[in-house]
Design a protein around this motif. Structure first.
Motif, PDB file in Angstrom:
ATOM      1  N   LEU A   1      -7.111   5.586 -25.894  1.00 20.66           N
ATOM      2  CA  LEU A   1      -6.983   4.829 -24.257  1.00 20.66           C
ATOM      3  C   LEU A   1      -5.543   4.671 -24.196  1.00 20.66           C
ATOM      4  O   LEU A   1      -4.663   4.746 -25.042  1.00 20.66           O
ATOM      5  CB  LEU A   1      -7.741   3.880 -24.669  1.00 20.66           C
ATOM      6  N   GLU A   2      -5.040   4.844 -23.251  1.00 16.63           N
ATOM      7  CA  GLU A   2      -3.757   4.591 -22.949  1.00 16.63           C
ATOM      8  C   GLU A   2      -2.912   3.206 -23.134  1.00 16.63           C
ATOM      9  O   GLU A   2      -3.804   2.636 -23.250  1.00 16.63           O
ATOM     10  CB  GLU A   2      -3.179   5.081 -21.385  1.00 16.63           C
ATOM     11  N   GLY A   3      -2.373   2.901 -24.068  1.00 16.41           N
ATOM     12  CA  GLY A   3      -2.434   1.230 -23.680  1.00 16.41           C
ATOM     13  C   GLY A   3      -2.301   1.011 -25.513  1.00 16.41           C
ATOM     14  O   GLY A   3      -2.125  -0.081 -25.442  1.00 16.41           O
ATOM     15  N   HIS A   4      -3.432   1.913 -25.974  1.00 16.89           N
ATOM     16  CA  HIS A   4      -3.973   1.042 -27.316  1.00 16.89           C
ATOM     17  C   HIS A   4      -3.747   2.151 -27.964  1.00 16.89           C
ATOM     18  O   HIS A   4      -4.954   2.129 -29.196  1.00 16.89           O
ATOM     19  CB  HIS A   4      -5.667   1.115 -26.395  1.00 16.89           C
ATOM     20  N   GLY A   5      -2.635   2.140 -28.452  1.00 17.75           N
ATOM     21  CA  GLY A   5      -2.605   3.349 -30.171  1.00 17.75           C
ATOM     22  C   GLY A   5      -2.250   2.138 -31.134  1.00 17.75           C
ATOM     23  O   GLY A   5      -2.269   0.829 -30.317  1.00 17.75           O
ATOM     24  N   LYS A   6      -1.554   2.411 -32.196  1.00 18.69           N
ATOM     25  CA  LYS A   6      -2.195   1.738 -33.117  1.00 18.69           C
ATOM     26  C   LYS A   6      -0.784   0.399 -33.222  1.00 18.69           C
ATOM     27  O   LYS A   6      -0.499  -0.122 -33.903  1.00 18.69           O
ATOM     28  CB  LYS A   6      -1.771   2.731 -34.670  1.00 18.69           C
ATOM     29  N   HIS A   7       0.837   1.542 -32.340  1.00 23.69           N
ATOM     30  CA  HIS A   7       1.414   0.337 -32.312  1.00 23.69           C
ATOM     31  C   HIS A   7       1.115  -0.733 -31.460  1.00 23.69           C
ATOM     32  O   HIS A   7       2.048  -1.563 -31.444  1.00 23.69           O
ATOM     33  CB  HIS A   7       2.213   1.517 -31.831  1.00 23.69           C
ATOM     34  N   TYR A   8       0.186  -0.628 -30.409  1.00 25.65           N
ATOM     35  CA  TYR A   8      -0.103  -1.589 -29.375  1.00 25.65           C
ATOM     36  C   TYR A   8      -0.782  -2.285 -30.830  1.00 25.65           C
ATOM     37  O   TYR A   8      -0.692  -4.145 -29.965  1.00 25.65           O
ATOM     38  CB  TYR A   8      -0.806  -1.581 -28.502  1.00 25.65           C
ATOM     39  N   HIS A   9      -1.989  -2.541 -30.895  1.00 27.23           N
ATOM     40  CA  HIS A   9      -2.757  -3.073 -31.950  1.00 27.23           C
ATOM     41  C   HIS A   9      -1.981  -2.836 -32.971  1.00 27.23           C
ATOM     42  O   HIS A   9      -2.899  -2.627 -34.602  1.00 27.23           O
ATOM     43  CB  HIS A   9      -4.042  -2.293 -31.909  1.00 27.23           C
ATOM     44  N   LYS A  10      -0.840  -3.234 -33.597  1.00 30.50           N
ATOM     45  CA  LYS A  10      -0.169  -2.930 -34.818  1.00 30.50           C
ATOM     46  C   LYS A  10      -0.920  -3.901 -35.976  1.00 30.50           C
ATOM     47  O   LYS A  10      -0.642  -3.920 -37.317  1.00 30.50           O
ATOM     48  CB  LYS A  10       1.713  -2.932 -34.918  1.00 30.50           C
ATOM     49  N   ASP A  11      -1.191  -5.155 -35.214  1.00 31.02           N
ATOM     50  CA  ASP A  11      -1.713  -6.217 -36.900  1.00 31.02           C
ATOM     51  C   ASP A  11      -3.314  -6.053 -36.486  1.00 31.02           C
ATOM     52  O   ASP A  11      -3.683  -6.479 -37.798  1.00 31.02           O
ATOM     53  CB  ASP A  11      -1.356  -7.772 -36.184  1.00 31.02           C
ATOM     54  N   GLY A  12      -3.896  -5.044 -36.124  1.00 30.73           N
ATOM     55  CA  GLY A  12      -5.054  -5.134 -36.478  1.00 30.73           C
ATOM     56  C   GLY A  12      -6.095  -4.890 -35.159  1.00 30.73           C
ATOM     57  O   GLY A  12      -5.799  -5.310 -34.135  1.00 30.73           O
ATOM     58  N   PHE A  13      -7.330  -5.026 -35.572  1.00 27.31           N
ATOM     59  CA  PHE A  13      -8.352  -5.475 -34.020  1.00 27.31           C
ATOM     60  C   PHE A  13      -9.684  -6.179 -34.983  1.00 27.31           C
ATOM     61  O   PHE A  13     -10.125  -5.597 -35.602  1.00 27.31           O
ATOM     62  CB  PHE A  13      -8.698  -4.405 -33.627  1.00 27.31           C
ATOM     63  N   SER A  14      -9.906  -6.972 -33.830  1.00 26.84           N
ATOM     64  CA  SER A  14     -11.533  -7.440 -34.276  1.00 26.84           C
ATOM     65  C   SER A  14     -12.158  -7.904 -33.571  1.00 26.84           C
ATOM     66  O   SER A  14     -11.816  -8.331 -31.813  1.00 26.84           O
ATOM     67  CB  SER A  14     -11.199  -8.970 -35.377  1.00 26.84           C
ATOM     68  N   SER A  15     -13.698  -8.180 -32.936  1.00 24.52           N
ATOM     69  CA  SER A  15     -14.460  -7.774 -32.388  1.00 24.52           C
ATOM     70  C   SER A  15     -16.260  -7.747 -32.363  1.00 24.52           C
ATOM     71  O   SER A  15     -16.336  -7.332 -33.486  1.00 24.52           O
ATOM     72  CB  SER A  15     -14.204  -6.448 -31.152  1.00 24.52           C
ATOM     73  N   PRO A  16     -16.555  -8.858 -31.581  1.00 25.94           N
ATOM     74  CA  PRO A  16     -17.708  -9.036 -32.079  1.00 25.94           C
ATOM     75  C   PRO A  16     -18.707  -7.564 -31.546  1.00 25.94           C
ATOM     76  O   PRO A  16     -18.049  -6.742 -30.864  1.00 25.94           O
ATOM     77  CB  PRO A  16     -18.294  -9.745 -30.497  1.00 25.94           C
ATOM     78  N   VAL A  17     -19.492  -7.837 -32.308  1.00 29.72           N
ATOM     79  CA  VAL A  17     -20.874  -5.885 -31.745  1.00 29.72           C
ATOM     80  C   VAL A  17     -22.099  -7.565 -31.191  1.00 29.72           C
ATOM     81  O   VAL A  17     -22.848  -8.175 -32.169  1.00 29.72           O
ATOM     82  CB  VAL A  17     -21.218  -5.965 -33.462  1.00 29.72           C
ATOM     83  N   GLY A  18     -23.053  -6.821 -30.851  1.00 27.64           N
ATOM     84  CA  GLY A  18     -24.287  -7.767 -30.427  1.00 27.64           C
ATOM     85  C   GLY A  18     -24.598  -7.633 -29.040  1.00 27.64           C
ATOM     86  O   GLY A  18     -23.912  -7.407 -27.572  1.00 27.64           O
ATOM     87  N   LYS A  19     -25.686  -8.713 -28.386  1.00 26.81           N
ATOM     88  CA  LYS A  19     -25.778  -8.821 -26.800  1.00 26.81           C
ATOM     89  C   LYS A  19     -25.033 -10.758 -26.255  1.00 26.81           C
ATOM     90  O   LYS A  19     -25.461 -10.968 -27.588  1.00 26.81           O
ATOM     91  CB  LYS A  19     -27.286  -9.111 -26.445  1.00 26.81           C
ATOM     92  N   LEU A  20     -25.357 -10.643 -25.427  1.00 30.55           N
ATOM     93  CA  LEU A  20     -25.295 -12.482 -25.298  1.00 30.55           C
ATOM     94  C   LEU A  20     -26.147 -13.160 -25.711  1.00 30.55           C
ATOM     95  O   LEU A  20     -27.555 -13.245 -25.422  1.00 30.55           O
ATOM     96  CB  LEU A  20     -23.930 -11.966 -23.721  1.00 30.55           C
ATOM     97  N   LYS A  21     -26.052 -14.451 -26.394  1.00 37.04           N
ATOM     98  CA  LYS A  21     -27.387 -15.305 -26.266  1.00 37.04           C
ATOM     99  C   LYS A  21     -28.086 -15.296 -24.927  1.00 37.04           C
ATOM    100  O   LYS A  21     -27.312 -15.831 -23.788  1.00 37.04           O
ATOM    101  CB  LYS A  21     -26.673 -16.616 -26.791  1.00 37.04           C
ATOM    102  N   GLY A  22     -29.234 -15.183 -25.003  1.00 31.24           N
ATOM    103  CA  GLY A  22     -30.526 -15.511 -24.250  1.00 31.24           C
ATOM    104  C   GLY A  22     -30.653 -14.354 -22.649  1.00 31.24           C
ATOM    105  O   GLY A  22     -30.598 -14.728 -21.247  1.00 31.24           O
ATOM    106  N   ILE A  23     -29.498 -13.698 -22.624  1.00 33.33           N
ATOM    107  CA  ILE A  23     -29.296 -12.327 -21.735  1.00 33.33           C
ATOM    108  C   ILE A  23     -30.282 -11.248 -22.412  1.00 33.33           C
ATOM    109  O   ILE A  23     -29.570 -10.798 -23.580  1.00 33.33           O
ATOM    110  CB  ILE A  23     -28.012 -12.247 -21.478  1.00 33.33           C
TER     111      ILE A  23
END
Length: 594
Positions: A360-382
């Motif tokens: 993805l444009e703008g999302h290379g390893k130099h932009y995210h140079k310190d790592g990446f974290s994100s949730p996995v799953g659905k929103l509660k009650g939806i």
């Protein structure tokens, strides 16, 4: 790599730069006259024996791959011929990492070790060499079913997760093979390397996907038999290129078993003859077993178990969200709920985001140079997952550019911040960017703070696939692990160089049919100056026998070789087999086959 030589072969030309880095020049001029004689001896023995036990017409396969019995193949000629079969070939320096080897196969390119075995390893070499790689693998490429299996195996193997211990094992195997093939290694050094390899091999723990695939590769591509248990034929390159083991493997004390999924439970030792071999009725069965195994692999299963393998790998891997977003990086942490389902993934160091293997444009390893974290799953009650929500649904839950979102996931992870951008791909939301964002777990543990900058949140209910390496290899500029240990290059002393000249002279007399009167003098010089040699003596005998020259010289050479075979056990089979081929010439056999 502007000076990259693709040999005008389309398959070689397609190789990406992370694979090109392993390629070395063949340097054909460095093959010595003894090297050429070793090739010719092995190939004549192979043909003499393999015409009975090889699965395919050996000579026709060789010719279609651009190989000859008479001399070491030149890479350009091989590529010209393999190109007609939809394949190519490149030369490398000894063993390369399994993941890279597999990926070459996926690109329909044969990896050929540039070196050739030393004469003291003429029956079997512990290191990859040009006899094994070209005379073993290349001829069977002409079989459509087999080359389909080979390339499909490559594409599956390239995705296999490996463990950090696999790297240690690869280095130990490569080191031992280099020592064993070197001319001047002392036995103590070899024993030390063998002990080191054994220690690593005995402490591998649970075998990785790559280790298990390595077993399937070994028992098929390298050591496979096809047909029936009572009358199998050889198709494995390790057997086809070993004039010792191709003969002994057919004996009854080498157990023959049907090739099934159970084969993954059989380890192998590259330094010893195999105690059992596996027989497949058809090449289609190889593909069926591979499919069965592929269904157990992370790239098809995803989930927490697969992320755990990525963490153990300690090298770049790619996790694919159900939205299609691909996250490439070195995975270091994950979260799970009470059911063991993924709730959170984390990488450390340069990380890139991609879709359909394109960064993805703008999302290379130099932009995210310190790592990446994100949730996995659905929103509660939806019920509707965020990736499936349309614009109206997103807005209803505060997920809209300019709005302040407060997203609470079923896992308890909370994401609070101002939405700046929502990225969609093929009707799915894949990435939500937020400013002034705080991310924390239900326990209160902070995962992201506003001062860290923009928070890019991956969107997806599940991780559906995890595979080795990066999604967009060109953009990620992935450099695969390359060993610092190089194969030994020999410097020949003057005495050995004179022996090379002697071999060259004998070849010239045989091929050009001139100056045969020199043969008695050449043999006398050989006998006096190089008493350890047996191969050049065989080549002189071959000429005088077929041309019916110098009956006394023929008798003298036969006595000389017979004495050697009687007194030197290492030479016995080599000389006996050499005499058989002289008396049953290969050229005659080729004519009979055609």
């Amino acid at each position: 790599m502007s000076d990259f030589n693709d040999f005008n072969n389309p398959q070689v030309a397609k190789l990406p730069k992370h694979l090109r880095q392993f390629i070395v020049e063949q340097h054909y001029e460095k093959y010595t006259p003894i090297d050429q004689a070793v090739w010719r001896y092995v190939m004549r023995q192979n043909y003499s024996y393999l015409k009975h036990v090889a699965y395919y017409p050996y000579i026709k396969g060789l010719q279609r791959a651009g190989l000859s019995i008479e001399r070491i193949p030149d890479l350009q000629t091989m590529n010209d011929n393999l190109g007609k079969l939809g394949w190519g070939a490149v030369t490398v320096d000894g063993f390369i990492p399994p993941a890279a080897f597999m990926e070459y196969q996926a690109y329909h390119v044969l990896v050929i070790a540039a070196d050739i075995r030393q004469i003291n390893h003429i029956e079997y070499t512990p290191a990859p060499d040009i006899i094994h790689e070209s005379a073993g693998h290349a001829p069977i490429i002409a079989d459509a079913d087999y080359n389909s299996y080979l390339s499909y195996f490559g594409s599956i193997g390239a995705k296999a997760m490996f463990s950090s211990k696999d790297f240690e094992l690869y280095e130990a195997i490569r080191h031992l093979s280099i020592l064993k093939e070197a001319v001047d290694t002392n036995q103590t050094e070899i024993e030390k390397a063998e002990k080191h390899l054994r220690k690593i091999a005995d402490n591998m723990g649970e075998p990785s996907e790559m280790a298990l695939l390595g077993r399937l590769h070994w028992w098929t591509v390298e050591y496979g038999l096809i047909g029936t248990l009572k009358n199998p034929k050889i198709y494995g390159a390790g057997l086809l290129s070993s004039i010792g083991e191709s003969s002994t493997c057919m004996k009854e004390d080498v157990e023959k078993l049907w090739y099934t999924m159970d084969t993954i439970n059989y380890q192998y030792d590259i330094t010893k003859p195999q105690p059992q071999l596996f027989v497949t009725e058809t090449f289609q069965n190889l593909i069926d077993v591979l499919e069965q195994f592929a269904d157990t692999m992370s790239f098809r299963r995803g989930g927490a178990e697969s992320i755990h393998k990525a963490i153990e790998c300690k090298n770049p891997a790619t996790a694919v969200y159900s939205s299609g977003l691909q996250v490439t990086g070195t995975f270091t942490d994950m979260g799970t709920n009470e059911k063991g389902e993924l709730s959170f993934i984390k990488t450390t160091g340069g990380t890139a985001l991609a879709v359909e293997n394109k960064q993805l444009e703008g999302h290379g390893k130099h932009y995210h140079k310190d790592g990446f974290s994100s949730p996995v799953g659905k929103l509660k009650g939806i019920n509707t997952s965020v990736e499936e929500m349309n614009a109206t649904e997103l807005e209803m839950h505060g997920i809209s550019a300019g709005q302040h979102a407060n997203l609470i996931f079923e896992s308890g992870i909370q994401v609070k911040g101002e939405v700046t951008h929502i990225l969609r791909h093929e009707d799915k939301n894949i990435l939500i960017s937020l400013e002034n964002c705080t991310v924390k777990e239900a326990s209160g543990n902070i995962l992201f703070q506003p001062e860290w900058g923009t928070y890019d949140m991956a969107v997806g209910e599940k991780i559906i696939s995890v595979f080795n390496g990066s999604a967009d290899k060109e953009a990620f500029d992935e450099i695969i692990h390359i060993s610092q240990k190089k194969t030994h290059k020999i410097t020949y002393d003057e005495h050995t160089q004179h022996l090379h000249q002697l071999y060259a002279r004998v070849r010239s007399i045989r091929e050009d049919n001139i100056n045969t009167e020199e043969l008695p003098g050449l043999f006398l010089f050989l006998k006096n100056e190089y008493p350890e040699d047996w191969l050049c003596a065989l080549e002189i005998l071959e000429i005088v026998y077929h041309k019916k020259l110098f009956p006394e010289l023929e008798g003298e050479i036969r006595n000389y070789l017979t004495y050697k075979a009687t007194t030197k056990s290492d030479y016995r089979k080599l000389i006996t087999d050499g005499l058989i081929v002289i008396e049953n010439p290969v050229n005659q056999l080729i004519t009979e086959e055609d």
